[in-house]
Design a protein around this motif. Structure first.
Motif, PDB file in Angstrom:
ATOM      1  N   ASN A  56      16.340  -5.588  -2.454  1.00  0.00           N
ATOM      2  CA  ASN A  56      15.870  -4.671  -3.032  1.00  0.00           C
ATOM      3  C   ASN A  56      14.652  -3.802  -2.759  1.00  0.00           C
ATOM      4  O   ASN A  56      14.272  -5.162  -4.299  1.00  0.00           O
ATOM      5  CB  ASN A  56      16.660  -3.909  -4.313  1.00  0.00           C
ATOM      6  CG  ASN A  56      17.756  -4.277  -3.941  1.00  0.00           C
ATOM      7  OD1 ASN A  56      19.238  -3.647  -3.198  1.00  0.00           O
ATOM      8  ND2 ASN A  56      18.336  -4.468  -5.010  1.00  0.00           N
ATOM      9  N   ARG A  57      14.006  -3.099  -1.933  1.00  0.00           N
ATOM     10  CA  ARG A  57      12.514  -3.434  -2.232  1.00  0.00           C
ATOM     11  C   ARG A  57      12.036  -1.520  -2.196  1.00  0.00           C
ATOM     12  O   ARG A  57      12.615  -0.424  -1.522  1.00  0.00           O
ATOM     13  CB  ARG A  57      11.762  -3.259  -1.092  1.00  0.00           C
ATOM     14  CG  ARG A  57      11.582  -4.935  -0.946  1.00  0.00           C
ATOM     15  CD  ARG A  57      11.716  -5.272   0.183  1.00  0.00           C
ATOM     16  NE  ARG A  57      11.049  -4.877   0.925  1.00  0.00           N
ATOM     17  CZ  ARG A  57      10.920  -5.253   2.116  1.00  0.00           C
ATOM     18  NH1 ARG A  57       9.225  -5.119   2.671  1.00  0.00           N
ATOM     19  NH2 ARG A  57      11.499  -4.268   3.275  1.00  0.00           N
ATOM     20  N   VAL A  58      10.896  -0.731  -3.415  1.00  0.00           N
ATOM     21  CA  VAL A  58      10.649   0.539  -2.653  1.00  0.00           C
ATOM     22  C   VAL A  58       9.538   0.219  -1.933  1.00  0.00           C
ATOM     23  O   VAL A  58       9.300  -0.127  -1.999  1.00  0.00           O
ATOM     24  CB  VAL A  58       9.555   0.855  -4.311  1.00  0.00           C
ATOM     25  CG1 VAL A  58       9.584   1.473  -4.271  1.00  0.00           C
ATOM     26  CG2 VAL A  58      10.934   0.014  -5.823  1.00  0.00           C
ATOM     27  N   LEU A  59       9.999   1.012  -1.366  1.00  0.00           N
ATOM     28  CA  LEU A  59       8.766   1.460   0.171  1.00  0.00           C
ATOM     29  C   LEU A  59       7.886   2.986  -0.374  1.00  0.00           C
ATOM     30  O   LEU A  59       7.216   2.944  -0.525  1.00  0.00           O
ATOM     31  CB  LEU A  59      10.022   1.819   1.073  1.00  0.00           C
ATOM     32  CG  LEU A  59      10.995   1.069   2.207  1.00  0.00           C
ATOM     33  CD1 LEU A  59      12.039   1.829   3.154  1.00  0.00           C
ATOM     34  CD2 LEU A  59       9.707  -0.394   2.059  1.00  0.00           C
ATOM     35  N   PHE A  60       8.745   4.048  -1.392  1.00  0.00           N
ATOM     36  CA  PHE A  60       8.030   4.748  -1.606  1.00  0.00           C
ATOM     37  C   PHE A  60       8.732   5.348  -2.578  1.00  0.00           C
ATOM     38  O   PHE A  60       9.484   5.511  -3.276  1.00  0.00           O
ATOM     39  CB  PHE A  60       8.384   6.331  -0.569  1.00  0.00           C
ATOM     40  CG  PHE A  60       7.446   7.317  -1.249  1.00  0.00           C
ATOM     41  CD1 PHE A  60       5.959   7.224  -0.936  1.00  0.00           C
ATOM     42  CD2 PHE A  60       8.217   8.476  -1.248  1.00  0.00           C
ATOM     43  CE1 PHE A  60       5.258   8.497  -1.147  1.00  0.00           C
ATOM     44  CE2 PHE A  60       7.852   9.587  -2.065  1.00  0.00           C
ATOM     45  CZ  PHE A  60       6.157  10.012  -1.996  1.00  0.00           C
ATOM     46  N   ARG A  61       7.729   5.964  -4.447  1.00  0.00           N
ATOM     47  CA  ARG A  61       8.337   6.549  -4.611  1.00  0.00           C
ATOM     48  C   ARG A  61       6.849   7.150  -5.449  1.00  0.00           C
ATOM     49  O   ARG A  61       5.834   6.919  -5.405  1.00  0.00           O
ATOM     50  CB  ARG A  61       8.273   5.556  -6.159  1.00  0.00           C
ATOM     51  CG  ARG A  61       8.435   6.093  -7.586  1.00  0.00           C
ATOM     52  CD  ARG A  61       9.069   4.342  -8.636  1.00  0.00           C
ATOM     53  NE  ARG A  61       9.068   4.847  -9.966  1.00  0.00           N
ATOM     54  CZ  ARG A  61       9.178   4.541 -10.485  1.00  0.00           C
ATOM     55  NH1 ARG A  61       8.159   3.080 -11.027  1.00  0.00           N
ATOM     56  NH2 ARG A  61       9.002   4.353 -11.671  1.00  0.00           N
TER      57      ARG A  61
END
Length: 180
Positions: A56-61
């Motif tokens: 699981n990875r954050v692409l945009f926040r």
């Protein structure tokens, strides 16, 4: 006296290569009662390594507490996701592989909308499943709900049986030859 002008959001470009792990403060786990803790402890005690079957990875926040977020999620072959809910609405888009949820099978190009606090779970198909998760929030919970002891045992069996296989799965479905 005039009001100060509120700054407008600015365009933000992001690159997949810069994606990071989901920070603990973005999606805290909740609903961990004695039964859930016992199940999680049993998984750990049986040698299951957390995170081997998923990435699981954050692409945009968006900056601040309110705004958009976009996660990239890859569950490897046969991964069983415990029943859970989140405190925010979510729109899922399948990038590759497939997921099975009851009588529904979702494949590349398919998706689903899950409203806030709606419980669900699913199983990744034989090639795994890769998803984009769009949310209208930058913080939300992961609340475990409705997992019976039998469900936890099923999850544990799958994790123990597949851990070595998952370690060999290094390429997500969207990076394989998988046309629409």
């Amino acid at each position: 006296m005039s009001k100060p002008e509120k700054s407008k959001p600015r365009m933000k470009v992001f690159y997949g290569a810069d994606a990071a792990d989901i920070p603990d403060d973005m999606m805290p786990r909740e609903g961990i009662d004695d039964a859930v803790m016992a199940a999680l402890t049993s998984l750990a005690d049986s040698g299951v390594t957390e995170g081997v079957g998923e990435r699981n990875r954050v692409l945009f926040r968006a900056p601040g507490d309110q705004g958009m977020s976009l996660l990239h999620v890859w569950f490897k072959s046969g991964y069983v996701l415990p029943f859970h809910s989140h405190s925010t609405d979510c729109l899922y888009y399948v990038m590759g592989g497939e997921l099975r949820m009851g009588s529904h099978v979702l494949r590349k190009g398919d998706g689903m909308f899950v409203p806030a606090d709606h419980g669900y779970g699913y199983e990744a198909g034989p090639e795994g499943v890769e998803l984009l998760e769009f949310r209208n929030a930058t913080h939300f919970n992961l609340f475990f709900r409705g997992n019976t002891p039998q469900r936890w045992e099923q999850i544990g069996e799958v994790y123990r049986e597949r851990e070595a296989i998952w370690r060999e799965e290094t390429v997500p479905p969207s990076d394989r030859d998988n046309p629409v």
